[in-house]
Design an enzyme around this catalytic site. Structure first.
Site, PDB file in Angstrom:
ATOM      1  NE  ARG A  93      -3.948   0.359   2.669  1.00 13.38           N
ATOM      2  CZ  ARG A  93      -3.639   0.729   3.115  1.00 13.38           C
ATOM      3  NH1 ARG A  93      -4.301   0.531   4.668  1.00 13.38           N
ATOM      4  NH2 ARG A  93      -4.787   1.671   3.121  1.00 13.38           N
ATOM      5  CB  SER A  94       0.502   4.420  -2.037  1.00 11.97           C
ATOM      6  OG  SER A  94       1.285   5.592  -2.131  1.00 11.97           O
ATOM      7  CB  SER A  95      -0.759   4.441   2.745  1.00 13.06           C
ATOM      8  OG  SER A  95      -1.716   5.437   2.614  1.00 13.06           O
ATOM      9  CG  LEU A  96       0.904   0.842   4.967  1.00 14.82           C
ATOM     10  CD1 LEU A  96       0.737  -1.188   4.950  1.00 14.82           C
ATOM     11  CD2 LEU A  96       0.136   1.019   6.476  1.00 14.82           C
ATOM     12  CB  ALA A  97       5.320   2.104  -0.268  1.00 16.83           C
ATOM     13  NE  ARG A  98       2.170   8.096  -0.903  1.00 17.11           N
ATOM     14  CZ  ARG A  98       1.809   9.271  -1.559  1.00 17.11           C
ATOM     15  NH1 ARG A  98       1.665  10.202  -1.757  1.00 17.11           N
ATOM     16  NH2 ARG A  98       1.050   8.875  -2.640  1.00 17.11           N
ATOM     17  CG  LEU A 147       1.990 -10.021   3.478  1.00 20.60           C
ATOM     18  CD1 LEU A 147       1.386  -9.328   4.462  1.00 20.60           C
ATOM     19  CD2 LEU A 147       2.684 -10.018   2.062  1.00 20.60           C
ATOM     20  CD  GLU A 148       9.135 -11.975  -0.193  1.00 20.98           C
ATOM     21  OE1 GLU A 148       9.682 -10.861  -0.991  1.00 20.98           O
ATOM     22  OE2 GLU A 148      10.067 -13.012  -0.504  1.00 20.98           O
ATOM     23  CD  GLN A 173       2.876 -19.711   1.965  1.00 22.79           C
ATOM     24  OE1 GLN A 173       4.088 -20.273   2.049  1.00 22.79           O
ATOM     25  NE2 GLN A 173       2.975 -19.138   1.420  1.00 22.79           N
TER      26      GLN A 173
END
Length: 193
Positions: free
Chosen positions: A109-114, A136-137, A181
């Site tokens: 999500r862009s908001s988290l990447a920022r 998730l990595e 998994q």
């Protein structure tokens, strides 16, 4: 070509794409679906790791990868703190099942990447024939620790119709190391053929 929200919902209704538990309507975007963070994480136990992992060999270190990692289960009302420069594995709440003619694409999500949070280091493809939760990595490339809370919207998955069915769906592929998994799995590079 990516599927629109209308076509994604049609594929779900027809049983072609399965997502469980079901997705709240507010998590459906114009061509993607937001997935939520589970409460199971895996981190390296740096004090017990060797000085390096020798990539590209059949070194016995690969078979010991799990012993260098620690499982952490976070209560629903608590947080997992990812510090700057750290790598951790997590898992989605949702289980995804795809047919042999649809691929999935995972995006942060862009908001988290920022804020410096990387959701996948390289593994953003969900193969046709996949069945399982998504590992998730996580990497924090920011300057401050990030609190990851179980149940938060963590990533988005979109879908693409292939030109035809694959003859090698993931669930039937020889050497499918991560199929089914239900928790974050450490590297299975030692199982490469």
């Amino acid at each position: 070509m990516k599927l629109s929200d209308i076509h994604i919902l049609e594929k779900i209704a027809a049983g072609k794409i399965a997502i469980s538990p079901s997705i709240p309507d507010e998590h459906i975007g114009s061509f993607s679906i937001d997935l939520r963070l589970g409460n199971h994480f895996k981190v390296f136990k740096y004090t017990q790791c060797p000085p390096f992992i020798n990539l590209g060999t059949s070194d016995s270190l690969f078979t010991m990868c799990d012993q260098f990692m620690e499982d952490i289960i976070v209560e629903d009302d608590k947080a997992f703190y990812l510090h700057p420069g750290e790598l951790a594995l997590g898992i989605t709440i949702e289980r995804i099942t795809l047919p042999n003619d649809i691929a999935g694409w995972l995006d942060g999500r862009s908001s988290l990447a920022r804020l410096g949070l990387m959701i996948h280091v390289t593994a953003h493809t969900i193969d046709p024939g996949w069945d399982g939760q998504i590992t998730l990595e996580f990497a924090n490339i920011g300057k401050l620790p990030l609190a990851l809370r179980p149940g938060m919207r963590i990533c988005a998955v979109s879908f693409e119709q292939l030109s035809g069915p694959t003859s090698r769906p993931y669930s039937e592929k020889k050497g499918a190391k991560y199929t089914g998994q239900i928790s974050p799995l450490s590297s299975r590079i030692d199982k490469d053929e």
